[in-house]
Design a protein around this motif. Structure first.
Motif, PDB file in Angstrom:
ATOM      1  N   VAL A  97       1.063  -0.918   0.046  1.00 19.59           N
ATOM      2  CA  VAL A  97      -0.149  -0.294   0.412  1.00 19.59           C
ATOM      3  C   VAL A  97       1.267   1.345  -0.004  1.00 19.59           C
ATOM      4  O   VAL A  97       1.683   1.851   0.912  1.00 19.59           O
ATOM      5  CB  VAL A  97      -1.162   0.080   0.973  1.00 19.59           C
ATOM      6  N   ARG A  98       0.380   1.757  -0.672  1.00 18.86           N
ATOM      7  CA  ARG A  98       1.009   3.398  -1.021  1.00 18.86           C
ATOM      8  C   ARG A  98       0.486   4.559  -1.175  1.00 18.86           C
ATOM      9  O   ARG A  98      -0.358   5.070  -1.104  1.00 18.86           O
ATOM     10  CB  ARG A  98       2.025   3.036  -2.503  1.00 18.86           C
ATOM     11  N   PHE A  99       1.116   5.465   0.422  1.00 21.34           N
ATOM     12  CA  PHE A  99       0.659   6.852   0.122  1.00 21.34           C
ATOM     13  C   PHE A  99       1.090   7.624  -0.421  1.00 21.34           C
ATOM     14  O   PHE A  99       2.482   8.794   0.101  1.00 21.34           O
ATOM     15  CB  PHE A  99       0.107   7.239   1.248  1.00 21.34           C
ATOM     16  N   PRO A 167      -2.265  -6.822   2.279  1.00 18.56           N
ATOM     17  CA  PRO A 167      -1.485  -6.029   1.866  1.00 18.56           C
ATOM     18  C   PRO A 167      -0.322  -5.960   2.585  1.00 18.56           C
ATOM     19  O   PRO A 167      -0.102  -6.940   3.608  1.00 18.56           O
ATOM     20  CB  PRO A 167      -2.351  -4.800   2.210  1.00 18.56           C
ATOM     21  N   ALA A 168       0.288  -5.350   2.138  1.00 17.90           N
ATOM     22  CA  ALA A 168       2.177  -4.977   3.459  1.00 17.90           C
ATOM     23  C   ALA A 168       2.294  -3.526   3.401  1.00 17.90           C
ATOM     24  O   ALA A 168       1.626  -2.241   2.332  1.00 17.90           O
ATOM     25  CB  ALA A 168       2.763  -5.645   2.238  1.00 17.90           C
ATOM     26  N   GLY A 169       3.633  -2.741   3.262  1.00 22.05           N
ATOM     27  CA  GLY A 169       4.076  -1.588   3.143  1.00 22.05           C
ATOM     28  C   GLY A 169       4.339  -1.396   2.236  1.00 22.05           C
ATOM     29  O   GLY A 169       4.994  -2.037   1.526  1.00 22.05           O
ATOM     30  N   ASP A 170       4.552  -0.101   1.484  1.00 23.90           N
ATOM     31  CA  ASP A 170       5.206   0.859  -0.176  1.00 23.90           C
ATOM     32  C   ASP A 170       5.925   1.980   0.770  1.00 23.90           C
ATOM     33  O   ASP A 170       5.597   2.559   2.114  1.00 23.90           O
ATOM     34  CB  ASP A 170       4.598   0.524  -0.516  1.00 23.90           C
ATOM     35  N   ILE A 171       5.751   2.384  -0.477  1.00 27.74           N
ATOM     36  CA  ILE A 171       6.662   4.329  -0.360  1.00 27.74           C
ATOM     37  C   ILE A 171       5.017   4.776   0.986  1.00 27.74           C
ATOM     38  O   ILE A 171       3.894   4.914   0.875  1.00 27.74           O
ATOM     39  CB  ILE A 171       6.678   4.973  -0.850  1.00 27.74           C
ATOM     40  N   ASN A 172       5.658   5.757   2.086  1.00 33.21           N
ATOM     41  CA  ASN A 172       5.003   6.330   3.518  1.00 33.21           C
ATOM     42  C   ASN A 172       4.876   5.506   3.960  1.00 33.21           C
ATOM     43  O   ASN A 172       3.504   5.871   4.905  1.00 33.21           O
ATOM     44  CB  ASN A 172       3.981   7.437   2.446  1.00 33.21           C
ATOM     45  N   VAL A 173       4.377   4.368   4.065  1.00 33.79           N
ATOM     46  CA  VAL A 173       3.269   2.834   4.760  1.00 33.79           C
ATOM     47  C   VAL A 173       4.581   2.218   5.560  1.00 33.79           C
ATOM     48  O   VAL A 173       5.443   1.245   4.612  1.00 33.79           O
ATOM     49  CB  VAL A 173       2.298   2.635   4.036  1.00 33.79           C
ATOM     50  N   GLY A 174       5.014   2.867   6.447  1.00 29.38           N
ATOM     51  CA  GLY A 174       5.819   2.019   7.339  1.00 29.38           C
ATOM     52  C   GLY A 174       5.619   1.286   8.103  1.00 29.38           C
ATOM     53  O   GLY A 174       4.233   0.940   8.194  1.00 29.38           O
ATOM     54  N   ARG A 175       6.009   0.818   9.179  1.00 24.12           N
ATOM     55  CA  ARG A 175       5.711  -0.166  10.600  1.00 24.12           C
ATOM     56  C   ARG A 175       4.440   0.778  11.205  1.00 24.12           C
ATOM     57  O   ARG A 175       3.655  -0.120  11.343  1.00 24.12           O
ATOM     58  CB  ARG A 175       6.766  -0.382  11.804  1.00 24.12           C
ATOM     59  N   ARG A 176       4.782   2.167  10.945  1.00 27.57           N
ATOM     60  CA  ARG A 176       4.206   3.002  11.830  1.00 27.57           C
ATOM     61  C   ARG A 176       2.407   2.656  11.176  1.00 27.57           C
ATOM     62  O   ARG A 176       1.141   2.766  11.739  1.00 27.57           O
ATOM     63  CB  ARG A 176       4.288   4.450  12.012  1.00 27.57           C
ATOM     64  N   GLU A 177       3.036   2.837  10.382  1.00 29.02           N
ATOM     65  CA  GLU A 177       0.574   3.031   9.149  1.00 29.02           C
ATOM     66  C   GLU A 177       0.262   1.226   9.297  1.00 29.02           C
ATOM     67  O   GLU A 177      -0.549   1.655   9.451  1.00 29.02           O
ATOM     68  CB  GLU A 177       1.998   3.499   7.653  1.00 29.02           C
ATOM     69  N   ILE A 178       1.577   0.556   8.996  1.00 32.27           N
ATOM     70  CA  ILE A 178       0.818  -0.432   9.506  1.00 32.27           C
ATOM     71  C   ILE A 178       0.572  -1.127  10.813  1.00 32.27           C
ATOM     72  O   ILE A 178      -0.834  -1.784  10.960  1.00 32.27           O
ATOM     73  CB  ILE A 178       1.877  -2.031   8.999  1.00 32.27           C
ATOM     74  N   GLY A 179       0.366  -0.256  11.485  1.00 37.18           N
ATOM     75  CA  GLY A 179       0.027  -0.706  13.005  1.00 37.18           C
ATOM     76  C   GLY A 179      -0.843  -0.057  13.090  1.00 37.18           C
ATOM     77  O   GLY A 179      -2.373  -0.652  13.173  1.00 37.18           O
ATOM     78  N   TYR A 180      -1.318   0.932  12.364  1.00 34.87           N
ATOM     79  CA  TYR A 180      -2.420   1.739  12.692  1.00 34.87           C
ATOM     80  C   TYR A 180      -3.943   0.739  11.707  1.00 34.87           C
ATOM     81  O   TYR A 180      -4.612   1.188  12.613  1.00 34.87           O
ATOM     82  CB  TYR A 180      -2.451   3.424  11.922  1.00 34.87           C
ATOM     83  N   LEU A 181      -3.214   0.585  10.285  1.00 36.42           N
ATOM     84  CA  LEU A 181      -3.651  -0.070   9.552  1.00 36.42           C
ATOM     85  C   LEU A 181      -4.540  -1.107  10.616  1.00 36.42           C
ATOM     86  O   LEU A 181      -5.721  -1.870   9.913  1.00 36.42           O
ATOM     87  CB  LEU A 181      -3.601  -0.356   8.273  1.00 36.42           C
TER      88      LEU A 181
END
Length: 450
Positions: A97-99, A167-181
């Motif tokens: 997932v890319r933001f 889904p997984a992380g991508d640009i601007n989606v790291g562990r912090r964002e994956i945690g919230y998601l």
């Protein structure tokens, strides 16, 4: 390629472009794969009769949704979200997932298309997908990013799951964002499952996940060098980017004796003729902030020249690792690398080279590994995280690193098997595309029309 095949390929490419106007990234990805596999495709009557190539040029589905959220001033913000589920013939859809403000349907379709074949090369039972939003997190507060992630998941949760789409992380989606998601997904469905990867180790994440793409890139590079009876020790490496992939590739390369002479951002390139020390790279990995800020910190630690608004590819190097973004190396950059006697280009980003650049590398006998092969380490570890989640187990760092090395070596072997041998030149693009397409096409065929 015979005249009949060349005509058939042109007709197919025209058909794809007519169906997908104004989508240059997606058309480029399809064109590059089709050009390599078309002679083999025309010889397989079953694939042709079932129109497997045409079917694989269309995503299974594209989900578009509105994302409404409130900023810190109570003002309502409206963004767009997407999930492209390209092909699930081998397993559940899998992709990041890319933001980013540059996210478009064309970009996500090309990424999902590439992800399908990249995932096939890993040998793991995972299909291809990609998602994201035009949300720009730069300058946003922690709470704003959390609220956006939760609003994004309010729609996405309906379409994902451990056996559906992971889904997984991508640009601007790291562990912090994956945690919230993940946290919001868990509350919405009232289930703790491996529906996302890239999580923190405390709640189902995996060791080596952050390092996997960069480390895997170096493992693949070592295999390429071994084909020429060379070693990494002592070679000069130019790397673009200064994010997760670039920094971990630089870290592993320096650990193995190479000299990393560049890292970069959209603002310019940090060049160190003596090589960037491993200690500076280690500290940069732990630093938060923009890539330019990271590079300025490295420069203050160990010196080097800041080349404003310049790319890394004008610097003398033995190996180039583009790890920033799509189409960052154009024909002029490719010629500059050839003129500096660069021997190998291995992609850490997805499709970072234009078609003209790829052609020039081949003409100059520069070994060139496509991202679907050389940067598959990240999704390989994501697949291993899924396996750990499914079995409620956790594997240690050494075990996972060994598995990553084994997967990258196997991908390299697949590429070599199908690469051909034209004047001792191995065409890694052809090898990767044929190996991946065979697996996906056979799975599609076996499951009938639909």
């Amino acid at each position: 390629m015979s005249d009949n095949n060349a005509t058939g390929l042109r007709d197919f490419i025209d058909w794809v472009q007519q169906r997908n106007p104004h989508e240059p990234e997606f058309n480029q990805a399809v064109r590059e794969l089709a050009s390599d596999i078309y002679p083999m495709y025309t010889e397989h009557q079953g694939w042709r009769a079932a129109k497997v190539l045409e079917r694989l040029s269309e995503a299974d589905r594209i989900i578009t949704f509105r994302v409404c959220w409130e900023d810190d001033h109570g003002e309502v913000q409206v963004n767009r979200g997407w999930r492209v589920q390209h092909c699930g013939a081998i397993g559940p859809y899998k992709g990041g997932v890319r933001f980013h403000r540059t996210v478009t349907v064309s970009v996500l379709k090309f990424l999902a298309f590439e992800q399908t074949f990249k995932n096939a090369l890993t040998g793991l039972p995972i299909g291809g997908g990609k998602g994201g939003s035009d949300f720009d997190p730069s300058g946003r507060s922690e709470r704003e990013i959390m609220r956006f992630c939760q609003a994004f998941m309010d729609e996405l949760y309906r379409h994902i799951g451990e056996n559906t789409d992971v889904p997984a992380g991508d640009i601007n989606v790291g562990r912090r964002e994956i945690g919230y998601l993940f946290g919001h997904y868990r509350r919405l469905v009232n289930t703790f499952s491996g529906a996302l990867t890239g999580k923190d180790i405390e709640f189902g994440g995996s060791h080596v996940r952050m390092e996997a793409t960069g480390y895997g890139l170096i493992y693949f590079l070592r295999c390429m060098l071994a084909q020429r009876e060379q070693e990494l020790d002592g070679l000069s490496i130019a790397i673009s980017g200064a994010g997760n992939v670039a920094l971990h590739a630089a870290q592993k390369a320096t650990h193995l004796g190479a000299k990393v002479v560049t890292l970069s951002s959209s603002q310019g390139t940090l060049f160190s003729k003596q090589g960037i020390p491993c200690e500076a790279i280690d500290r940069a990995i732990e630093q938060s902030g923009s890539t330019t800020d990271v590079l300025k910190t490295i420069q203050s630690d160990c010196g080097g020249d800041w080349l404003k608004d310049e790319k890394p590819w004008g610097q003398r190097c033995d190996v180039a690792l583009p790890c920033a973004t799509q189409n960052e190396i154009d024909a002029d950059d490719a010629q500059a690398l050839a003129d500096s006697h660069c021997q190998i280009v291995a992609e850490g980003a997805n499709m970072p080279c234009t078609e003209d650049a790829t052609r020039l590398f081949k003409e100059n006998k520069i070994l060139h590994a496509p991202g679907k092969a050389s940067n598959a380490g990240g999704v390989a570890l994501s697949g291993l995280e899924m396996a750990q989640n499914a079995s409620f187990s956790r594997w240690d760092q050494e075990q996972l690193n060994d598995k990553l090395l084994e997967i990258m070596q196997d991908i390299h072997a697949q590429c070599i098997q199908h690469a051909g041998d034209e004047d001792s030149y191995k065409d890694y693009h052809r090898g990767a595309n044929i190996a991946a397409f065979q697996r996906v096409a056979n799975a599609v065929m076996a499951q009938g029309v639909g």
